[in-house]
Design an enzyme around this catalytic site. Structure first.
Site, PDB file in Angstrom:
ATOM      1  N   ALA A  67       0.849  -1.192   0.000  1.00 45.47           N
ATOM      2  CA  ALA A  67       0.000   0.000   0.000  1.00 45.47           C
ATOM      3  C   ALA A  67       0.881   1.237   0.000  1.00 45.47           C
ATOM      4  O   ALA A  67       2.059   1.187   0.362  1.00 45.47           O
ATOM      5  CB  ALA A  67      -0.924   0.000   1.212  1.00 45.47           C
ATOM      6  N   ASP A  68       0.275   2.344  -0.390  1.00 51.29           N
ATOM      7  CA  ASP A  68       0.954   3.634  -0.327  1.00 51.29           C
ATOM      8  C   ASP A  68      -0.066   4.676   0.084  1.00 51.29           C
ATOM      9  O   ASP A  68      -1.209   4.641  -0.373  1.00 51.29           O
ATOM     10  CB  ASP A  68       1.563   4.010  -1.683  1.00 51.29           C
ATOM     11  N   THR A  69       0.338   5.578   0.950  1.00 48.22           N
ATOM     12  CA  THR A  69      -0.532   6.665   1.398  1.00 48.22           C
ATOM     13  C   THR A  69       0.133   7.986   1.068  1.00 48.22           C
ATOM     14  O   THR A  69       1.310   8.187   1.348  1.00 48.22           O
ATOM     15  CB  THR A  69      -0.800   6.560   2.924  1.00 48.22           C
ATOM     16  N   ALA A 104      -3.564   3.817  -1.789  1.00 45.99           N
ATOM     17  CA  ALA A 104      -3.711   2.797  -2.817  1.00 45.99           C
ATOM     18  C   ALA A 104      -3.224   1.467  -2.259  1.00 45.99           C
ATOM     19  O   ALA A 104      -2.226   1.418  -1.536  1.00 45.99           O
ATOM     20  CB  ALA A 104      -2.917   3.175  -4.061  1.00 45.99           C
TER      21      ALA A 104
END
Length: 192
Positions: A67-69, A104
């Site tokens: 995931a990426d924030t 995401a």
């Protein structure tokens, strides 16, 4: 099926535990997270999640979760601040305004990738110099997109969100559960 968490974030591991999932292994992805020139926050965040999930070494029967924030102030990407000065600039820029938090999630099993992005609106109250200085002194800003973590002291700065709280922390749980099911990974209640 073994689940590999491609993140060293303790928050993501804790969030997975909330839905009864303990990864079989943790293998952080090591990629260049520099935005491309003119890249917008949502495409950037999805690209990061996809690049991370591709970068994690896994056997064909291992399901990789990454995931990426990203914090977005208009078209501007507020990533992880390099130092306290940049964290202060981010906090002052968001003070008294709304911003978006984009998270995401990407899953990979063999060559197949499932992904999803979640956008949450966040309103930050007007911050005083004393509040910003105290927050910077706490060190909580380090390693956090936008220079703050809503699950910690900065929770007192946020009177309203529209969307997924867990996505702001770093992993949208409802969407992640849906992706895991789509990839054939049984959730806790579905295991026999």
């Amino acid at each position: 099926m073994r689940l590999i968490l491609g993140s060293q974030s303790p928050r993501r591991k804790d969030l997975l535990a909330q839905i009864g999932i303990a990864p079989d292994d943790v293998r952080p992805a090591d990629i260049d997270e520099t935005p491309h020139r003119g890249e917008l926050p949502r495409p950037y965040c999805l690209r990061m999640a996809r690049e991370k999930v591709r970068a994690v070494s896994a056997a064909p029967d291992e399901l990789v979760l990454c995931a990426d924030t990203t914090v977005a102030l208009g078209r501007r990407i507020l990533g992880k601040p390099a130092d306290a000065g940049e964290a202060a600039a981010f906090l002052y820029a968001m003070s008294g305004r709304r911003h978006r938090v984009v998270t995401a999630v990407a899953l990979r099993l063999g060559d197949r990738i499932w992904d999803r992005e979640v956008v949450t609106q966040v309103r930050m109250k007007q911050l005083s110099d004393a509040e910003i200085n105290a927050y910077l002194a706490s060190g909580e800003w380090q390693g956090k997109a936008g220079g703050y973590g809503i699950q910690g002291r900065a929770g007192a700065f946020v009177p309203w969100i529209g969307g997924s709280f867990s996505a702001v922390v770093g992993l949208p749980l409802a969407e992640t559960a849906t992706l895991l099911r789509a990839a054939g990974y049984p959730l806790d209640a579905e295991r026999t």
